[in-house]
Design a protein around this motif. Sequence first.
Motif, PDB file in Angstrom:
ATOM      1  N   VAL A 137      -6.093   2.795 -11.728  1.00  0.00           N
ATOM      2  CA  VAL A 137      -5.240   2.152 -10.727  1.00  0.00           C
ATOM      3  C   VAL A 137      -4.182   3.086 -10.157  1.00  0.00           C
ATOM      4  CG1 VAL A 137      -3.444   0.386 -10.488  1.00  0.00           C
ATOM      5  CG2 VAL A 137      -5.616  -0.191 -11.577  1.00  0.00           C
ATOM      6  N   PHE A 138      -3.638   3.996 -10.967  1.00  0.00           N
ATOM      7  CA  PHE A 138      -2.398   4.672 -10.581  1.00  0.00           C
ATOM      8  C   PHE A 138      -2.565   5.651  -9.407  1.00  0.00           C
ATOM      9  CE2 PHE A 138       1.115   7.763 -11.229  1.00  0.00           C
ATOM     10  CZ  PHE A 138       2.159   6.882 -10.996  1.00  0.00           C
ATOM     11  N   GLY A 139      -3.715   6.340  -9.337  1.00  0.00           N
ATOM     12  CA  GLY A 139      -3.935   7.243  -8.208  1.00  0.00           C
ATOM     13  C   GLY A 139      -3.892   6.498  -6.879  1.00  0.00           C
ATOM     14  N   GLY A 140      -4.528   5.335  -6.833  1.00  0.00           N
ATOM     15  CA  GLY A 140      -4.519   4.522  -5.618  1.00  0.00           C
ATOM     16  C   GLY A 140      -3.136   3.984  -5.296  1.00  0.00           C
ATOM     17  N   VAL A 141      -2.362   3.657  -6.340  1.00  0.00           N
ATOM     18  CA  VAL A 141      -0.997   3.172  -6.116  1.00  0.00           C
ATOM     19  C   VAL A 141      -0.140   4.267  -5.479  1.00  0.00           C
ATOM     20  CG1 VAL A 141       1.130   2.468  -7.294  1.00  0.00           C
ATOM     21  CG2 VAL A 141      -1.039   1.397  -7.908  1.00  0.00           C
ATOM     22  N   LYS A 152      -2.701  -1.519  -2.529  1.00  0.00           N
ATOM     23  CA  LYS A 152      -3.847  -2.414  -2.365  1.00  0.00           C
ATOM     24  C   LYS A 152      -4.051  -3.290  -3.601  1.00  0.00           C
ATOM     25  CE  LYS A 152      -7.135  -0.149  -0.534  1.00  0.00           C
ATOM     26  NZ  LYS A 152      -6.666  -0.602   0.782  1.00  0.00           N
ATOM     27  N   VAL A 153      -3.795  -2.709  -4.775  1.00  0.00           N
ATOM     28  CA  VAL A 153      -4.048  -3.432  -6.022  1.00  0.00           C
ATOM     29  C   VAL A 153      -3.186  -4.692  -6.134  1.00  0.00           C
ATOM     30  CG1 VAL A 153      -2.420  -2.036  -7.347  1.00  0.00           C
ATOM     31  CG2 VAL A 153      -4.296  -3.139  -8.521  1.00  0.00           C
ATOM     32  N   PHE A 154      -2.000  -4.667  -5.486  1.00  0.00           N
ATOM     33  CA  PHE A 154      -1.126  -5.839  -5.540  1.00  0.00           C
ATOM     34  C   PHE A 154      -1.259  -6.715  -4.301  1.00  0.00           C
ATOM     35  CE2 PHE A 154       1.430  -2.485  -7.738  1.00  0.00           C
ATOM     36  CZ  PHE A 154       1.071  -2.899  -8.996  1.00  0.00           C
ATOM     37  N   ARG A 155      -2.040  -6.271  -3.322  1.00  0.00           N
ATOM     38  CA  ARG A 155      -1.961  -6.875  -2.005  1.00  0.00           C
ATOM     39  C   ARG A 155      -3.155  -7.735  -1.659  1.00  0.00           C
ATOM     40  NH1 ARG A 155      -2.360  -2.498   2.628  1.00  0.00           N
ATOM     41  NH2 ARG A 155      -4.238  -2.310   1.396  1.00  0.00           N
TER      42      ARG A 155
END
Lengths: 211, 211, 211
Positions: A137-141, A152-155
């Motif tokens: 997850v963290f790279g995308g965050v 995106k992970v939270f959206r």
Amino acid sequence: MSTSTGAYTALYLIESAATLAFALSGVVEAARRRLDAVGVVVVAGLAAFGGGTLRDVLLDRRPFFWVTHTELLWAVLCVGIGAMVFMRRRHLEPTERAMQWPDAVGMGLFAASGTQISLSMGQPALVSVILGMVTAVFGGVLRDIVCNDIPKVFRDHRPYALLAFLGGWVLVLADTLGAPSWLGLSVAAVVATALRMLAIWRAWTIPTWLG
Amino acid sequence: MSTSTGAYTALYLIESAATLAFALSGVVEAARRRLDAVGVVVVAGLAAFGGGTLRDVLLDRRPFFWVTHTELLWAVLCVGIGAMVFMRRRHLEPTERAMQWPDAVGMGLFAASGTQISLSMGQPALVSVILGMVTAVFGGVLRDIVCNDIPKVFRDHRPYALLAFLGGWVLVLADTLGAPSWLGLSVAAVVATALRMLAIWRAWTIPTWLG
Amino acid sequence: MSTSTGAYTALYLIESAATLAFALSGVVEAARRRLDAVGVVVVAGLAAFGGGTLRDVLLDRRPFFWVTHTELLWAVLCVGIGAMVFMRRRHLEPTERAMQWPDAVGMGLFAASGTQISLSMGQPALVSVILGMVTAVFGGVLRDIVCNDIPKVFRDHRPYALLAFLGGWVLVLADTLGAPSWLGLSVAAVVATALRMLAIWRAWTIPTWLG
């Protein structure tokens, strides 16, 4: 010994593929945002190396993947510069959706490899699965934050971290059943990636707070 | 032994100067944003110590610079409180541009010292240059994020990270040519800082995505 | 030996209580923002474990609290899921203010335990107090950032980081005076928490920049 070498090779291939998939997602995102040349390379690099680096910092594991394999640093640099030179606006129109595919592939691969690396360092199963999720997850965050976007992970209200979490448990199960590590890695990565693609395609949503 | 002591002294002077330059940039930025007394000290501290701390975490290097040299913690605390007491609004009018100068000095100095420290720990050249860039950039990124601002490094479309990167390669070159470390550090810091000042003055921009 | 065991138990109880208090603040915040089930658990987890994890990374201390005590991971998972199942909108109306209480308790407890852990690893007093403040503040900062909010610590202009800093110095003083560690921990936590509650209740503000 040959098993151990095989396991190492499987891990190297999966980490490299995940790194390049996230680098690609970063280039596409940076292009959509019309960042300058340096911004494209920085966003590609953060997306590609952010998750694995945070995982290794938490595990106190050195050297980092990109220090042992500097060829990946050069590869991401070339992907960024190559994209600047060869991509044009007409290539970018369809990418808002297209970018979701490398992102899903990177997520599944990193969930598997992160969990495997943590297990092999003797961490408990739950901790390993969480670290696999962090890797995924963290790279995308970081990519989304630098592009000034809500991650995106939270959206998108579609399962993402949850599928990385699930993929990690698949790997733990395969490991407990005594499967060879290349098999567990592959199955876990395929399960997480395929479910993510299904979730996007079928517009699955996570139950929200009950009013 | 005297060389090694000289190298250590040069590094100490450069890290201290960079720390204070970034602390000053943080005080000015916090003042512009009308933060309260605690906010000024926190922003000054994050700007001053953020980059070096992330570099040392990535290198797994302890103790941190600010743990060995707690006098710098006290110095930044005093800079923050002193600024609150003595600076008045009339000092702040010109600072939106004035703040760029300590920022440029801190960037050049940290790019040089970060690259040098990483090289001296046996990291490959490309890794060292990237860690120098991280040292130079991250304090300012934290400063701008806490002030609820898009980080300057991603915003002003003038070379910043690129010049830190270039400064790191100057140091690697000096090192390869066998120059004493104080000389390599000085030349690299001056090159990066001078080019940044030129970039601001002459409004140089980085090529953007070709439409 | 019994003293050492007693000190360890006091630290374990305080870290656990702080973790659960911050998990609760995360659940309430995520509920107010109508996050989905995964979001609630992620925000609760970041609030609960973020501060202690950053402290341990900076101190290069392993294993993390949540790796040794995975029961806390399961507890936070259950708090998040339980809240989703049992809480309803009518429970949430008053929580904007109610959420400040677990936040204040977690802050005081973590300021004390973070300072104590750092002192016991031989760090200087100022460094230890800063690390206690980092422990107390960082979980809440992550919680607020993920909820797309300006961190409360920078926003409400009431003392927060300052009180964590003060609580740390109380612990240093108790330690210097030779008080047993459970006493120092308790007094420091109570002082920081009580002053924070007073600050909210009496609307204390920090002096801002003098115009």
